[in-house]
Design an enzyme around this catalytic site. Structure first.
Site, short mmCIF file in Angstrom:
data_model
loop_
_atom_site.label_atom_id
_atom_site.label_comp_id
_atom_site.label_asym_id
_atom_site.label_seq_id
_atom_site.Cartn_x
_atom_site.Cartn_y
_atom_site.Cartn_z
N ASP A 93 0.86 -1.18 0.00
CA ASP A 93 0.00 0.00 0.00
C ASP A 93 0.90 1.23 0.00
O ASP A 93 2.12 1.12 -0.16
CB ASP A 93 -0.94 0.00 1.20
CG ASP A 93 -2.31 0.57 0.85
OD1 ASP A 93 -2.37 1.77 0.52
OD2 ASP A 93 -3.29 -0.17 0.89
N HIS B 38 -2.88 3.20 -4.64
CA HIS B 38 -2.22 2.82 -3.38
C HIS B 38 -0.80 2.31 -3.64
O HIS B 38 -0.41 1.23 -3.17
CB HIS B 38 -3.05 1.77 -2.63
CG HIS B 38 -4.32 2.32 -2.06
ND1 HIS B 38 -4.33 3.18 -0.98
CD2 HIS B 38 -5.62 2.15 -2.42
CE1 HIS B 38 -5.60 3.50 -0.69
NE2 HIS B 38 -6.39 2.90 -1.56
N GLU C 168 -9.85 2.79 -5.19
CA GLU C 168 -9.46 4.17 -4.87
C GLU C 168 -8.25 4.63 -5.68
O GLU C 168 -7.21 5.01 -5.13
CB GLU C 168 -9.16 4.28 -3.36
CG GLU C 168 -10.37 3.99 -2.50
CD GLU C 168 -10.09 4.12 -1.01
OE1 GLU C 168 -10.97 4.58 -0.27
OE2 GLU C 168 -8.98 3.75 -0.58
#
Length: 737
Positions: free
Chosen positions: A183, A256, A319
């Site tokens: 991440d 990410h 995202e």
């Protein structure tokens, strides 16, 4: 700290009340269980035919039973006290039958998974090391995918800590461990072809202190990080496999990616050097869609596939801001070459290319539900987290789905709204709500076969230690295990009673930290002529509540002309033993207990106390936790307060919440009007919202007060949740003279 109360809770576990027949001592509850009058006496020694149990499984079972002071011994022939009978006619591959008679234990099984499940059940059935009550069990799981996710990127946990966690998963018959390895805040898996991923990407120079929404920001400047060697990862794969758990690795892409880009900045659109992120949220710096980046990720996945025998590889997909893609000449070139009309289609192109590579290696990809944007890759599985809608859409396209909506499956949310609760990201997910989860809800019968199961998710922004992970996981993981194994569950009160008496003592003996918030009183509100009253609903029959050493069943908060706060310390007790102290503060004012008519109703997830939710005397705290705030997923909110009689007042105050990392934005504008008859309204005030409070100080006389609140239409580009409607959170509408 709540955990300091754990020693006291032991008395609850040994209360000698009769356990409801609706839930026995086995978790998750078997599908069919019939008690008999038989009794098998074994005096601490059980034997099993060594030829029928794989050696590694037998070693694990010896350890498992040994924790209950049972010696499990391997013997030859048919004289074993545990008689194993392989049978191919069992309907479900993980199903089994288990019978306890006066002469011993009989297990019918179809394969190793089936046999392992039977032994897990047998281990829980044994309540003393000498004898076992007669029982007949026929059991099988409701879902094939029963998962738990743990984020090891935001915070790092050792292999020993992960083994302990996996042991607890195995007891509850979970069979998937979703290991979040990369991440923005850290790259945790060794990739030999790209050593900088762990030399650089596994370490950050600072970490946020406190909540993401806190201003001004504070930092811990201690270097933080760690990673798993490939050998360590293989060791964990083997360890989990013996316990019936498949590890699914996650390599995040295309978003990410800050930790990877810190190591190899040439893989980004800007190619500028970046640090590993030390704060939480979503970042614009993502993997560039260029071929060089995709080739890099394919190399990474080749090594990951060699480490993990799982047929499924998680590629993230969530995202991913498109801000840099929109400006990037390399991305625009890819779009032009492949006739892609927008960056959503570019993300789909990216994911499809990765999928082809994984498929060529014999694997399948799974991703968060954003991989639906721009068109779903042909063979991909979907993990639906933003609600169930993405999962339903994928199932209707005949894709396999794992349901993991935030409202039921995000175990980093608060379990309680009390001040003593450890810091969490936000949200509210009590044990009872987890127990109510139905992964098939909203689906027509013809599509239910595409729902593989569900998964509990533990994100670790605010879970820095394995003890904090355990506290967030338990006992909610027990409820999730019930949901995924047996769709004909016991009533919630019976589950709680069995959980308290039979499961939590084992957690305590294993040194596992767990929450006791499910023992708190449930406050059931009712408006009264003088204010509000709260009934204290018991979670377990034996519990009583007291204030200042006096047993209470309700508390009453009177309405006042001036704002007043009253604090109650409610003690949960069994007999004279204290289990937990709950700290409640109620705010009294002129509108207390008066009803609100919502033209824009709060979202069902954040609608505590209905039309009394803004006048219940509960003022939300920051960082937000529990169910103290009302949440609206609309850009315009309008409601009307009915004071019932003409009332003179001089102050109105409404607090708002600003937490962009959680998609919650402070409103931009407001308007307040008032009326004596509910028909003709006069303007009291309008303006911009510049701080946390909407405040009006003006002498008025009215029965009705109407409030309109306006937020952004969509979350701005580059922010977490960009393009979606922001959430608006407000709490008590406080009136005073």
């Amino acid at each position: 700290m709540i955990f300091m109360k754990i020693a006291l809770i032991g008395l609850l576990f040994f209360v000698t009340t009769q356990l409801s027949a609706q839930h026995g001592v086995v978790f998750p509850q078997p599908v069919n269980l019939e008690e008999t009058s038989d009794k098998f006496v074994f005096n601490g020694l059980l034997t099993v035919d060594r030829q029928q149990v794989p050696a590694e499984l037998f070693s694990y079972l010896q350890e498992l039973f040994g924790r209950n002071f049972i010696h499990l011994e391997a013997v030859s022939g048919k004289d074993a006290s545990i008689r194993l009978q392989p049978i191919q006619t069992l309907v479900y591959t993980e199903g089994y039958q288990l019978n306890v008679t006066g002469s011993g234990i009989e297990i019918l099984y179809s394969n190793t998974e089936s046999l392992r499940n039977a032994f897990q059940t047998l281990n829980q059935l044994i309540q003393n090391p000498k004898e076992l009550s007669g029982v007949r069990i026929a059991d099988q799981p409701a879902f094939s995918y029963r998962g738990v996710h743990l984020d090891c990127s935001r915070h790092f946990f050792t292999i020993a800590e992960l083994k302990k966690f996996i042991d607890q998963m195995a007891k509850l018959k979970f069979n998937r461990f979703h290991w979040h390895l990369t991440d923005d805040q850290g790259w945790r898996i060794e990739i030999k072809k790209y050593p900088k991923l762990t030399e650089v990407g596994a370490w950050r120079d600072s970490t946020l202190i406190g909540h993401f929404s806190k201003q001004p920001v504070e930092w811990d400047r201690t270097r933080y990080g760690g990673f798993y060697t490939q050998q360590q990862a293989k060791e964990l794969v083997t360890y989990a496999g013996i316990r019936g758990i498949e590890i699914i690795p996650e390599i995040e892409m295309p978003g990410h990616a800050r930790a990877a880009l810190a190591a190899y900045p040439e893989l980004s659109c800007t190619e500028k050097p970046l640090p590993v992120a030390g704060t939480w949220g979503v970042f614009d710096d993502v993997f560039c869609s260029q071929e060089k980046t995709r080739s890099f990720l394919k190399d990474v996945l080749d090594e990951v596939i060699d480490i993990f025998p799982s047929s499924v590889i998680h590629i993230g997909g969530d995202e991913c801001p498109k801000v840099n893609w929109e400006k990037c000449p390399k991305c625009k070139g890819i779009m032009s070459e492949n006739h892609l009309s927008n960056t959503h289609e570019l993300q789909s192109f990216f994911i499809r290319d990765i999928e082809k590579h994984v498929n060529s290696k014999g694997g399948t990809i799974i991703g968060w539900d954003e991989i639906l944007e721009g068109g779903l890759a042909p063979n991909a599985q979907v993990m639906s987290w933003q609600g169930v809608e993405g999962g339903i859409a994928a199932a209707k396209q005949h894709h396999e789905v794992v349901m993991t909506p935030t409202s039921y499956c995000y175990f980093d949310y608060y379990q309680s709204g009390h001040p003593s609760e450890p810091l969490a990201i936000g949200g509210y997910l009590p044990l009872e709500k987890v127990y109510q989860f139905d992964p098939l809800k909203g689906l027509e019968d013809e599509y239910k076969r595409y729902i593989l199961g569900a998964q509990a998710n533990l994100w670790t922004e605010y879970l820095p230690t394995i003890q904090s992970v355990e506290y967030s996981a338990f006992p909610r993981l027990v409820a999730m295990a019930e949901v995924l194994w047996n769709r004909s569950q016991a009533a919630y009160p019976d589950f709680v009673e069995a959980l308290s008496n039979y499961y939590l003592p084992g957690l305590r003996n294993d040194g596992v930290r767990f929450s006791t918030s499910f023992l708190d009183p449930k406050l059931e509100i009712q408006a009264s002529t003088s204010g509000v009253g709260y009934q204290l609903i018991k979670p377990v029959n034996e519990v009583t509540f007291s204030v200042n050493n006096e047993i209470v069943t309700e508390i009453n908060i009177p309405r006042t002309e001036q704002v007043q706060e009253t604090r109650y310390l409610i003690h949960s007790n069994i007999g004279d033993q204290e289990l937990r102290i709950c700290d409640y503060t109620f705010t009294s004012h002129l509108a207390l207990g008066k009803k609100v008519q919502f033209d824009t109703p709060p979202h069902e997830k954040y609608n505590h106390n209905g039309n009394l939710g803004l006048t219940d005397g509960v003022v939300g705290k920051k960082p937000w936790k529990g169910n103290e705030w009302l949440g609206f997923n609309n850009d315009t909110i309008r409601f009307t307060l009915d004071l019932e009689t003409l009332t003179t007042f001089g102050s109105i105050r409404i607090e708002t919440l600003n937490d962009p990392g959680s998609w919650i934005y402070r409103p931009e504008r407001y308007e307040i009007t008032y009326s004596t008859n509910g028909k003709k309204f006069k303007k009291a005030a309008k303006g911009k919202v510049s701080g946390d409070f909407i405040t009006l100080r003006k002498k008025m006389k009215a029965r009705y007060i109407r409030v309109s609140i306006y937020n952004k239409e969509v979350i701005p580009a580059g922010q977490t949740g960009a393009g979606f409607t922001p959430w608006t959170f407000i709490n008590e509408i406080i009136l005073s003279k």
